[in-house]
Design a protein around this motif. Sequence first.
Motif, PDB file in Angstrom:
ATOM      1  N   SER A 154      10.462  25.709  32.256  1.00 26.53           N
ATOM      2  CA  SER A 154       9.802  24.399  32.287  1.00 26.53           C
ATOM      3  C   SER A 154      10.019  23.666  30.975  1.00 26.53           C
ATOM      4  N   ALA A 155       9.997  22.360  31.051  1.00 25.38           N
ATOM      5  CA  ALA A 155      10.067  21.492  29.872  1.00 25.38           C
ATOM      6  C   ALA A 155       9.560  20.116  30.270  1.00 25.38           C
ATOM      7  N   LEU A 156       9.129  19.359  29.270  1.00 30.66           N
ATOM      8  CA  LEU A 156       8.648  17.992  29.502  1.00 30.66           C
ATOM      9  C   LEU A 156       9.501  17.036  28.691  1.00 30.66           C
ATOM     10  N   VAL A 157       9.925  15.949  29.314  1.00 27.88           N
ATOM     11  CA  VAL A 157      10.594  14.881  28.577  1.00 27.88           C
ATOM     12  C   VAL A 157       9.712  13.635  28.641  1.00 27.88           C
ATOM     13  N   ILE A 158       9.565  12.975  27.494  1.00 28.45           N
ATOM     14  CA  ILE A 158       8.722  11.781  27.378  1.00 28.45           C
ATOM     15  C   ILE A 158       9.619  10.580  27.152  1.00 28.45           C
ATOM     16  N   ASP A 159       9.535   9.597  28.021  1.00 28.62           N
ATOM     17  CA  ASP A 159      10.313   8.373  27.853  1.00 28.62           C
ATOM     18  C   ASP A 159       9.483   7.372  27.062  1.00 28.62           C
ATOM     19  N   LEU A 160       9.766   7.285  25.752  1.00 29.35           N
ATOM     20  CA  LEU A 160       9.020   6.367  24.886  1.00 29.35           C
ATOM     21  C   LEU A 160       9.860   5.136  24.529  1.00 29.35           C
TER      22      LEU A 160
ATOM     23  N   ASP B  56      -2.385  13.288  34.335  1.00 32.88           N
ATOM     24  CA  ASP B  56      -2.432  12.408  35.506  1.00 32.88           C
ATOM     25  C   ASP B  56      -1.204  11.499  35.585  1.00 32.88           C
ATOM     26  N   ALA B  57      -0.480  11.358  34.472  1.00 32.42           N
ATOM     27  CA  ALA B  57       0.669  10.440  34.436  1.00 32.42           C
ATOM     28  C   ALA B  57       2.001  11.168  34.548  1.00 32.42           C
ATOM     29  N   ILE B  58       1.999  12.484  34.458  1.00 37.09           N
ATOM     30  CA  ILE B  58       3.247  13.255  34.472  1.00 37.09           C
ATOM     31  C   ILE B  58       3.768  13.408  35.897  1.00 37.09           C
ATOM     32  N   VAL B  59       5.080  13.255  36.056  1.00 34.37           N
ATOM     33  CA  VAL B  59       5.725  13.401  37.369  1.00 34.37           C
ATOM     34  C   VAL B  59       6.802  14.485  37.258  1.00 34.37           C
ATOM     35  N   SER B  60       7.193  15.021  38.414  1.00 39.04           N
ATOM     36  CA  SER B  60       8.233  16.052  38.456  1.00 39.04           C
ATOM     37  C   SER B  60       9.596  15.411  38.723  1.00 39.04           C
ATOM     38  N   VAL B  61      10.598  15.793  37.914  1.00 43.88           N
ATOM     39  CA  VAL B  61      11.957  15.263  38.093  1.00 43.88           C
ATOM     40  C   VAL B  61      12.763  16.189  38.988  1.00 43.88           C
ATOM     41  N   VAL B  62      12.962  17.408  38.544  1.00 46.27           N
ATOM     42  CA  VAL B  62      13.615  18.463  39.315  1.00 46.27           C
ATOM     43  C   VAL B  62      12.876  19.751  38.986  1.00 46.27           C
ATOM     44  N   ASP B  63      13.288  20.827  39.592  1.00 41.66           N
ATOM     45  CA  ASP B  63      12.621  22.101  39.396  1.00 41.66           C
ATOM     46  C   ASP B  63      12.482  22.442  37.916  1.00 41.66           C
TER      47      ASP B  63
ATOM     48  N   LEU C 197      11.477  20.639  35.387  1.00 38.81           N
ATOM     49  CA  LEU C 197      11.544  19.516  34.443  1.00 38.81           C
ATOM     50  C   LEU C 197      10.581  18.410  34.865  1.00 38.81           C
ATOM     51  N   ASP C 198       9.645  18.094  33.972  1.00 39.16           N
ATOM     52  CA  ASP C 198       8.675  17.030  34.210  1.00 39.16           C
ATOM     53  C   ASP C 198       8.928  15.861  33.261  1.00 39.16           C
ATOM     54  N   LEU C 199       8.381  14.714  33.633  1.00 36.04           N
ATOM     55  CA  LEU C 199       8.597  13.472  32.881  1.00 36.04           C
ATOM     56  C   LEU C 199       7.278  12.734  32.690  1.00 36.04           C
ATOM     57  N   LEU C 200       7.029  12.294  31.454  1.00 34.02           N
ATOM     58  CA  LEU C 200       6.001  11.281  31.220  1.00 34.02           C
ATOM     59  C   LEU C 200       6.737   9.953  31.198  1.00 34.02           C
ATOM     60  N   PRO C 201       6.631   9.175  32.276  1.00 29.92           N
ATOM     61  CA  PRO C 201       7.477   7.984  32.383  1.00 29.92           C
ATOM     62  C   PRO C 201       7.067   6.867  31.431  1.00 29.92           C
ATOM     63  N   ALA C 202       8.035   6.009  31.132  1.00 32.22           N
ATOM     64  CA  ALA C 202       7.754   4.787  30.372  1.00 32.22           C
ATOM     65  C   ALA C 202       7.089   3.768  31.288  1.00 32.22           C
TER      66      ALA C 202
ATOM     67  N   VAL D 170      10.627  17.066  24.786  1.00 32.46           N
ATOM     68  CA  VAL D 170      11.674  16.198  24.248  1.00 32.46           C
ATOM     69  C   VAL D 170      11.204  14.750  24.382  1.00 32.46           C
ATOM     70  N   VAL D 171      11.333  13.974  23.313  1.00 29.10           N
ATOM     71  CA  VAL D 171      10.921  12.568  23.336  1.00 29.10           C
ATOM     72  C   VAL D 171      12.149  11.677  23.204  1.00 29.10           C
ATOM     73  N   ASP D 172      12.365  10.811  24.181  1.00 31.25           N
ATOM     74  CA  ASP D 172      13.414   9.790  24.118  1.00 31.25           C
ATOM     75  C   ASP D 172      12.843   8.581  23.382  1.00 31.25           C
ATOM     76  N   CYS D 173      13.341   8.320  22.170  1.00 33.21           N
ATOM     77  CA  CYS D 173      12.755   7.304  21.290  1.00 33.21           C
ATOM     78  C   CYS D 173      13.353   5.919  21.536  1.00 33.21           C
ATOM     79  N   PRO D 174      12.611   4.868  21.172  1.00 33.69           N
ATOM     80  CA  PRO D 174      13.207   3.528  21.171  1.00 33.69           C
ATOM     81  C   PRO D 174      14.243   3.412  20.057  1.00 33.69           C
ATOM     82  N   ALA D 175      15.156   2.454  20.207  1.00 28.17           N
ATOM     83  CA  ALA D 175      16.241   2.301  19.224  1.00 28.17           C
ATOM     84  C   ALA D 175      15.856   1.326  18.122  1.00 28.17           C
ATOM     85  N   ASN D 176      14.560   1.182  17.867  1.00 28.62           N
ATOM     86  CA  ASN D 176      14.110   0.283  16.807  1.00 28.62           C
ATOM     87  C   ASN D 176      12.930   0.916  16.090  1.00 28.62           C
TER      88      ASN D 176
END
Length: 296
Positions: free
Chosen positions: A39-45, A80-87, A89-94, A132-138
């Motif tokens: 398992s892992a979580l990716v956060i789209d920030l 409550d905001a986390i969704v499942s992407v694939v087996d 791997l979860d995502l906190l969506p932007a 893992v956090v996907d950061c903004p480019a600014n």
Amino acid sequence: MSEHDTQPRAVAVGVLKGGFAKTTTAINLARELAHRNESALVIDLDDNGHMTQNLGFIEEYEAETNHVHEVLLEDGDVRDAIVSVVDGLDLLPAHQDLEDVQTQLKNAMGGSTRLNTRVVEPLLGEEYDYIVVDCPANQGKLNENALYATNNLIIPVRPETGYDSGIHNTVNRLVKEARQYFELDILAVVPSGLSQRLDQDRRDRALLQEINSMGIADSVVPNFCRISDDDWAAIDEGTYDGPLPGIRYRSAIDDANDAGLPLRDYDGSCDQLSCYGELAAIVETGGVVREREVVA
């Protein structure tokens, strides 16, 4: 504790320039961590929300309720905001109104630490061993939150115009400024989208030479793109028989993005998956484990 112990760890993927494969690196790194550790979580920030939308969570991105605002600025439960992407791997969506969240964080008590206190601390080591956090480019409060919450950074880069300024701006304006206030380690610098040729493509070569000549290259350049002076000499002589360094362009990587899937789930036979696998190992151990001595 040894220099490199496997332990729960969070990492930000960021660079102060767009178009450097940041989101592609973040999703495939997170997918490999999930594959290796269940398992892992990716956060789209990233306020562009490319990862969230590409993965098909447009409804969450455009929802009337801004779930990121609820989590970071109100009493909302991140679960409550986390969704499942694939087996695994979860995502906190932007959310499309992430810029409003950033604006309000400027005036909030502990506005740079909310991601840590509301998301990473409650989940890391409890529900996920890797985040893992996907950061903004600014620059801004969202980036500050990502760096403070993870204390680790992976810098992606592509052989595009301005790659050198992208690296230097990230180190000078992001890393050095952050280090005045908290610990921040660069775990890896990752070149992506390289062409199949190395000997004649000058921009690819210049990029690889740039990152391999950095004073910290031996600690931040992964094995799959670490190359020595002897390697360059062999390339010029036509005798080099090692693997091509860096993450190479493959249509499967672009096609996976178009299909809204991590690379592993689109084409598990792609030869570049091993590069994302080494990145996952770097996050697991907290640094590059050098496979051979390199004299650069």
